[in-house]
Enzyme design. Sequence first.
Site, PDB file in Angstrom:
ATOM      1  N   CYS A  57       0.858  -1.232  -0.060  1.00 16.75           N
ATOM      2  CA  CYS A  57      -0.139   0.043   0.037  1.00 16.75           C
ATOM      3  C   CYS A  57       0.863   1.345  -0.051  1.00 16.75           C
ATOM      4  O   CYS A  57       1.777   1.305   0.811  1.00 16.75           O
ATOM      5  CB  CYS A  57      -1.061  -0.101   1.337  1.00 16.75           C
ATOM      6  SG  CYS A  57      -1.974   1.443   1.356  1.00 16.75           S
ATOM      7  N   CYS A  61       0.489   4.942   6.745  1.00 17.85           N
ATOM      8  CA  CYS A  61      -0.053   4.743   8.179  1.00 17.85           C
ATOM      9  C   CYS A  61       0.743   4.044   8.988  1.00 17.85           C
ATOM     10  O   CYS A  61       1.344   3.008   9.046  1.00 17.85           O
ATOM     11  CB  CYS A  61      -1.344   3.827   7.895  1.00 17.85           C
ATOM     12  SG  CYS A  61      -2.319   4.507   6.869  1.00 17.85           S
ATOM     13  N   CYS A  64       0.401   0.371  10.365  1.00 14.56           N
ATOM     14  CA  CYS A  64      -0.126  -0.580   9.524  1.00 14.56           C
ATOM     15  C   CYS A  64       0.926  -1.335   8.719  1.00 14.56           C
ATOM     16  O   CYS A  64       1.851  -0.936   8.096  1.00 14.56           O
ATOM     17  CB  CYS A  64      -0.901  -0.075   8.145  1.00 14.56           C
ATOM     18  SG  CYS A  64      -1.660  -1.195   7.166  1.00 14.56           S
ATOM     19  N   CYS A 102     -16.699  -9.014   5.424  1.00 15.74           N
ATOM     20  CA  CYS A 102     -15.825  -7.916   5.088  1.00 15.74           C
ATOM     21  C   CYS A 102     -14.675  -8.224   4.180  1.00 15.74           C
ATOM     22  O   CYS A 102     -13.816  -9.099   4.528  1.00 15.74           O
ATOM     23  CB  CYS A 102     -15.569  -6.891   6.044  1.00 15.74           C
ATOM     24  SG  CYS A 102     -16.803  -6.987   7.343  1.00 15.74           S
ATOM     25  N   CYS A 134     -19.335  -5.836   3.114  1.00 18.95           N
ATOM     26  CA  CYS A 134     -18.775  -4.695   3.538  1.00 18.95           C
ATOM     27  C   CYS A 134     -17.346  -4.774   2.898  1.00 18.95           C
ATOM     28  O   CYS A 134     -16.640  -5.747   2.622  1.00 18.95           O
ATOM     29  CB  CYS A 134     -18.510  -4.569   4.971  1.00 18.95           C
ATOM     30  SG  CYS A 134     -17.718  -3.099   5.444  1.00 18.95           S
ATOM     31  N   CYS A 194     -19.494   2.464   7.935  1.00 15.98           N
ATOM     32  CA  CYS A 194     -18.661   1.739   8.874  1.00 15.98           C
ATOM     33  C   CYS A 194     -17.439   2.779   9.126  1.00 15.98           C
ATOM     34  O   CYS A 194     -16.433   2.423   8.220  1.00 15.98           O
ATOM     35  CB  CYS A 194     -18.378   0.342   8.643  1.00 15.98           C
ATOM     36  SG  CYS A 194     -17.469  -0.635   9.714  1.00 15.98           S
ATOM     37  N   ARG A 266     -18.565  -1.835  17.036  1.00 16.90           N
ATOM     38  CA  ARG A 266     -17.865  -3.364  16.961  1.00 16.90           C
ATOM     39  C   ARG A 266     -16.589  -3.356  17.740  1.00 16.90           C
ATOM     40  O   ARG A 266     -15.814  -2.467  17.670  1.00 16.90           O
ATOM     41  CB  ARG A 266     -17.634  -3.552  15.399  1.00 16.90           C
ATOM     42  CG  ARG A 266     -18.863  -3.378  14.482  1.00 16.90           C
ATOM     43  CD  ARG A 266     -18.493  -3.530  13.136  1.00 16.90           C
ATOM     44  NE  ARG A 266     -19.392  -3.353  12.351  1.00 16.90           N
ATOM     45  CZ  ARG A 266     -20.647  -4.293  12.036  1.00 16.90           C
ATOM     46  NH1 ARG A 266     -20.251  -5.365  12.734  1.00 16.90           N
ATOM     47  NH2 ARG A 266     -21.645  -4.146  11.360  1.00 16.90           N
TER      48      ARG A 266
END
Length: 320
Positions: A57, A61, A64, A102, A134, A194, A266
């Site tokens: 990616c 972040c 991550c 998801c 999702c 979400c 959640r």
Amino acid sequence: MLDRMNTVDSQLANKAEALLRAPLLTLVHEAAAVHRAHHDVEDIQKASLLSIKTGGCPEDCAYCPQSAHHKEVGLQKEHFMDPQAVIDIAKQAQSAGAERFCMGAAWRKVRDGAEFDAVLDMVRGVRDLGMEACVTLGMLQPHQAQALADAGLTAYNHNLDTGPDYYAEIIGTRTYRDRLETLDHVRAAGITICCGGIIGMGESLRDRADMLAVLASFDPHPESVPINALIPVPGTPLGHLSRVRPPEMIRMVATARILMPNTRVRLSAGRDGFSVSDQVLCFLAGANSIFYGDILLTAPNSGLSLDDALFETLASIPIE
């Protein structure tokens, strides 16, 4: 939504901070009352999460392991999955008890083309099973959100991660405004939102309150708010941090429940280190969903056997 979110509602943030600082038993008691008034307390949704494209990616972040910036993590990059393979995994998740499936791709933003078309096929396939679908794919344009809606997508996950003042300490490759713009597109397409965040990244209590205040300022509130605890991964900038203590998660769940009474809260990443009793307290405080399975994208989860034991603990005991 976007124009109103440039600043945090100070009254809401002050309320959130006061709740986060309240005596724990008092806070849980208040949250439990709100939860019982708006939800069936026995209804805890099981959601399963699959990485359909792992690693590489371009975002930075700090939490991550899928970021291409964190080369010391050593995560094996995986190619985009075949739609039929994804649907087969969704069937397995459904057989294990999952109600929502998801799918996450390690993308900065959605690009039109064959891979996005394949995601649309995945969404259609999951919905054909009778499951909620999702996805979390990064930033979206309005026409892409509409295409997902047309395919039957139930929800789009796009977390705020933290409060706006701390955001730049965690992510430098996109802005808070970018996040809110995508959420605007999702809402305009009629897809449920979400959206939650992560605690334990070095943020202050006020940063946590600000994040909850932003979420509670949405009109309507997000239909789903995942509360994640950082799983420190060696090789990421936050890999040296300690794990979040269960009372911190309980406080976040309870505060989210009070501020957003109708939202599904959640209990998400980080609960693999929590005892059954810790998680039961989270449910008492207003959580009514978990991610169910062994893996959360690339991070460990409690596992099916432990979750089965958790739900066995929650179940009523038959009279012999």
